[in-house]
Design an enzyme around this catalytic site. Structure first.
Site, PDB file in Angstrom:
ATOM      1  N   CYS A 141       2.199 -32.888   7.971  1.00  0.00           N
ATOM      2  CA  CYS A 141       2.637 -31.497   8.171  1.00  0.00           C
ATOM      3  C   CYS A 141       2.630 -30.748   6.846  1.00  0.00           C
ATOM      4  O   CYS A 141       1.886 -29.812   6.644  1.00  0.00           O
ATOM      5  CB  CYS A 141       4.052 -31.464   8.734  1.00  0.00           C
ATOM      6  SG  CYS A 141       4.267 -32.378  10.236  1.00  0.00           S
TER       7      CYS A 141
HETATM    8  N1  SAJ Z   1       9.666 -34.476  -0.131  1.00  0.00           N
HETATM    9  C1  SAJ Z   1      10.000 -34.388  -1.469  1.00  0.00           C
HETATM   10  N2  SAJ Z   1      11.148 -33.736  -1.815  1.00  0.00           N
HETATM   11  C2  SAJ Z   1      11.967 -33.173  -0.871  1.00  0.00           C
HETATM   12  C3  SAJ Z   1      11.607 -33.281   0.488  1.00  0.00           C
HETATM   13  C4  SAJ Z   1      10.452 -33.935   0.839  1.00  0.00           C
HETATM   14  O1  SAJ Z   1       9.293 -34.886  -2.345  1.00  0.00           O
HETATM   15  O2  SAJ Z   1      13.000 -32.618  -1.241  1.00  0.00           O
HETATM   16  C5  SAJ Z   1       8.418 -35.143   0.253  1.00  0.00           C
HETATM   17  C6  SAJ Z   1       8.636 -36.317   1.174  1.00  0.00           C
HETATM   18  O3  SAJ Z   1       8.837 -37.507   0.442  1.00  0.00           O
HETATM   19  C7  SAJ Z   1       7.330 -36.366   1.970  1.00  0.00           C
HETATM   20  C8  SAJ Z   1       6.923 -34.901   2.047  1.00  0.00           C
HETATM   21  O4  SAJ Z   1       7.632 -34.230   1.000  1.00  0.00           O
HETATM   22  O5  SAJ Z   1       6.350 -37.096   1.288  1.00  0.00           O
HETATM   23  C9  SAJ Z   1       7.247 -34.247   3.376  1.00  0.00           C
HETATM   24  O6  SAJ Z   1       8.581 -34.546   3.641  1.00  0.00           O
HETATM   25  P1  SAJ Z   1       9.432 -33.738   4.774  1.00  0.00           P
HETATM   26  O7  SAJ Z   1      10.876 -34.068   4.527  1.00  0.00           O
HETATM   27  O8  SAJ Z   1       9.058 -32.327   4.797  1.00  0.00           O
HETATM   28  O9  SAJ Z   1       9.067 -34.477   6.128  1.00  0.00           O
HETATM   29  P2  SAJ Z   1       7.878 -34.263   7.173  1.00  0.00           P
HETATM   30  O10 SAJ Z   1       6.555 -34.183   6.542  1.00  0.00           O
HETATM   31  O11 SAJ Z   1       8.101 -35.299   8.217  1.00  0.00           O
HETATM   32  O12 SAJ Z   1       8.176 -32.809   7.756  1.00  0.00           O
HETATM   33  C10 SAJ Z   1       8.728 -32.678   9.027  1.00  0.00           C
HETATM   34  C11 SAJ Z   1       8.351 -31.271   9.421  1.00  0.00           C
HETATM   35  N3  SAJ Z   1       8.473 -31.098  10.847  1.00  0.00           N
HETATM   36  C12 SAJ Z   1       7.518 -30.379  11.467  1.00  0.00           C
HETATM   37  O13 SAJ Z   1       6.523 -29.949  10.914  1.00  0.00           O
HETATM   38  C13 SAJ Z   1       7.739 -30.130  12.899  1.00  0.00           C
HETATM   39  C14 SAJ Z   1       9.250 -30.274   8.713  1.00  0.00           C
HETATM   40  O14 SAJ Z   1       9.115 -28.983   9.350  1.00  0.00           O
HETATM   41  C15 SAJ Z   1      10.689 -30.681   8.760  1.00  0.00           C
HETATM   42  O15 SAJ Z   1      11.496 -29.700   8.121  1.00  0.00           O
HETATM   43  C16 SAJ Z   1      10.788 -32.000   8.022  1.00  0.00           C
HETATM   44  O16 SAJ Z   1      10.115 -32.941   8.906  1.00  0.00           O
HETATM   45  C17 SAJ Z   1      12.215 -32.424   7.754  1.00  0.00           C
HETATM   46  O17 SAJ Z   1      13.094 -31.547   7.685  1.00  0.00           O
HETATM   47  O18 SAJ Z   1      12.391 -33.631   7.516  1.00  0.00           O
END
Ligand code: SAJ
Length: 445
Positions: free
Chosen positions: A276
């Site tokens: 995403c």
């Molecule tokens: N990450 C960081 N620092 C942060 C947060 C995330 O480095 O502070 C990294 C994570 O390790 C990962 C990537 O970014 O590699 C994405 O992480 P994410 O927490 O955004 O998780 P995702 O990719 O599973 O995003 C999903 C998304 N859901 C949809 O698209 C429907 C996002 O909209 C959500 O907000 C997110 O989950 C969530 O909140 O966990």
């Protein structure tokens, strides 16, 4: 008085006699199919992968959010089917599309799966059906790409069939927010499609928020993830700046988080993984560029986030030299955590994969330990190569390597053992200090 086509469908929805088809039984479609069944409807799941359909028919779930018991309940009661036969689409009053929207070879939007699903629907859908796209697409895609395919059947949108967009908001691994409880945006391509679609969505989801157009709904989903990508890039960028200044960025973020308004913490990491956050900004940028107004921040954020795996490997090399007088070349490195984020098993687009590759290119011998990932195909693997297996984390294995590199900090990892036996730990997630463990042999990256 004969009912209009829309009223007839609403009657079947209200009477729970409507059949709902879900195309794409992945981390979005399968939980949605279960939610549809729980709402009292019969659901027909469509997936081109017959292995998945066979697993489901055997009541075996491959999605963490869907327990086997839910499959036994609904597939056992013939309220949920799993098939690759598109002809079954002809029995569906509603068809919801939850297929992947990756990047193509030019790193542009790849709507191939959405268009294939749309053509399958056009070949089979019955008059009066509602079609809802949930896959993440660029603004305008539902009207510009899906509608023409369905119009080509000769059925009229808003009269003989209905078309809408409602972005999926599934968060893999999130125990708190599950499909039913997450507010859902919804827009028909015209008023009757909105009216008919809301009749179903308001019965499946706890809170449905109509917006004025499919374009707004498509753009809102992308904005939610661009917001994350840009803010993650911000803290990654500041990590490098604060390291140079000599201030601990983790403590700075913790301190700033005490502000009860106007601040939302994000945390530095080794890069951006998942299907995403790294992808959605590129969809939005593609549309912005086509409209002659490319976003500066989206490109800048991608540049910062894409650079993080390289930054982490450079820092590891520097710490190896400084603390162990060793070069990366010939060093044995244990990468801790390969999934793209903690407590899930998905390695798609994980920065850990790029880090393994960078280590190997630097002449190091990388291993990985991930309690949720038994094995994976490393980036350098050819068809003949066997998969790379997760190495056990023991006192011996921790002591044997020249450094351990924490990339994804699953809760299930034995950090105390790592702290006790690893000679050097390079930590990209603040995992050791967060758990109150000694930091004598720990360096941040
Ligand atoms: N990450 C960081 N620092 C942060 C947060 C995330 O480095 O502070 C990294 C994570 O390790 C990962 C990537 O970014 O590699 C994405 O992480 P994410 O927490 O955004 O998780 P995702 O990719 O599973 O995003 C999903 C998304 N859901 C949809 O698209 C429907 C996002 O909209 C959500 O907000 C997110 O989950 C969530 O909140 O966990």
């Amino acid at each position: 008085m004969t009912l209009s086509v829309g009223d007839a469908l609403i009657q079947r929805i209200a009477g729970k006699t409507a059949t709902v088809g879900i195309i794409g039984l992945g981390y979005v479609g399968l939980p949605l199919a279960i939610e549809v069944c729980r709402s009292g409807y019969r659901a027909v799941g469509f997936d081109t992968d017959e292995r998945r359909n066979a697993e489901l028919r055997a009541h075996h779930s491959y999605i963490e959010a869907v327990p086997n018991e839910a499959l036994a309940e609904f597939i056992g009661a013939k309220r949920l089917g799993a098939t690759s036969d598109e002809k079954s689409l002809g029995e569906c009053d509603v068809v919801i599309v939850c297929v992947p929207t990756p990047l193509d070879e030019n790193r542009g939007p790849d709507l191939g799966h959405v268009l294939a699903a749309s053509h399958a629907i056009a070949r089979n859908m019955k008059r009066g059906a509602l079609v809802v796209i949930e896959s993440t697409v660029q603004p305008g895609a539902t009207v510009d790409f899906v509608k023409p395919i369905l119009d080509a059947t000769g059925l009229r949108c808003g009269e003989d069939y209905f078309l809408a967009y409602s972005p999926e908001r599934v968060d893999p691994g999130n125990q708190k927010h599950r499909t039913h409880s997450i507010p859902k945006l919804f827009a028909g391509v015209e008023a009757e499609s909105t009216r008919v679609g809301l009749a179903l969505y308001s019965r499946v989801f706890g809170r449905v928020i109509p917006v004025s157009s499919t374009g707004v709904a498509e753009a809102a989903k992308l904005t939610e993830n661009v917001f994350r990508a840009v803010n993650i890039a911000l803290v990654n960028d500041l990590k490098i700046a604060f390291d140079a200044i000599g201030i601990d960025v983790w403590e700075v973020i913790e301190a700033a988080s005490t502000k009860p308004f106007g601040f939302m913490p994000f945390f530095p990491g080794p890069g951006l993984g998942g299907h995403c956050i790294p992808v959605d900004p590129i969809y939005l940028q593609w549309s912005a560029r086509a409209a002659g107004a490319p976003s500066k921040l989206i490109d800048a954020a991608s540049e910062v986030n894409d650079r993080m795996p390289h930054h982490v490997v450079e820092r590891l090399g520097a710490e190896l030299a400084a603390t162990r007088r060793k070069d990366l070349k010939g060093a044995k490195i244990l990468v801790i955590g390969m999934a793209y984020k903690p407590n899930i098993s998905d390695v798609r687009e994980s920065p850990g994969l790029e880090i393994l590759d960078l280590l190997r290119r630097a002449g190091a011998s990388p291993l990985f330990h991930d309690p949720l990932v038994d094995s994976l195909r490393p980036p350098w693997a050819t068809d003949r190569d066997a998969a790379m297996r997760s190495s056990p984390l023991t006192a011996q294995s921790a002591a044997d390597v020249d450094a351990a590199l924490i990339v994804t900090d699953h809760d299930a990892i034995d950090y105390a053992l790592l702290s006790k036996h690893a000679r050097l730990i390079v930590d990209t997630r603040n995992a050791m200090r967060k758990r109150g463990l000694p930091t004598k042999n720990v360096r941040m990256a």
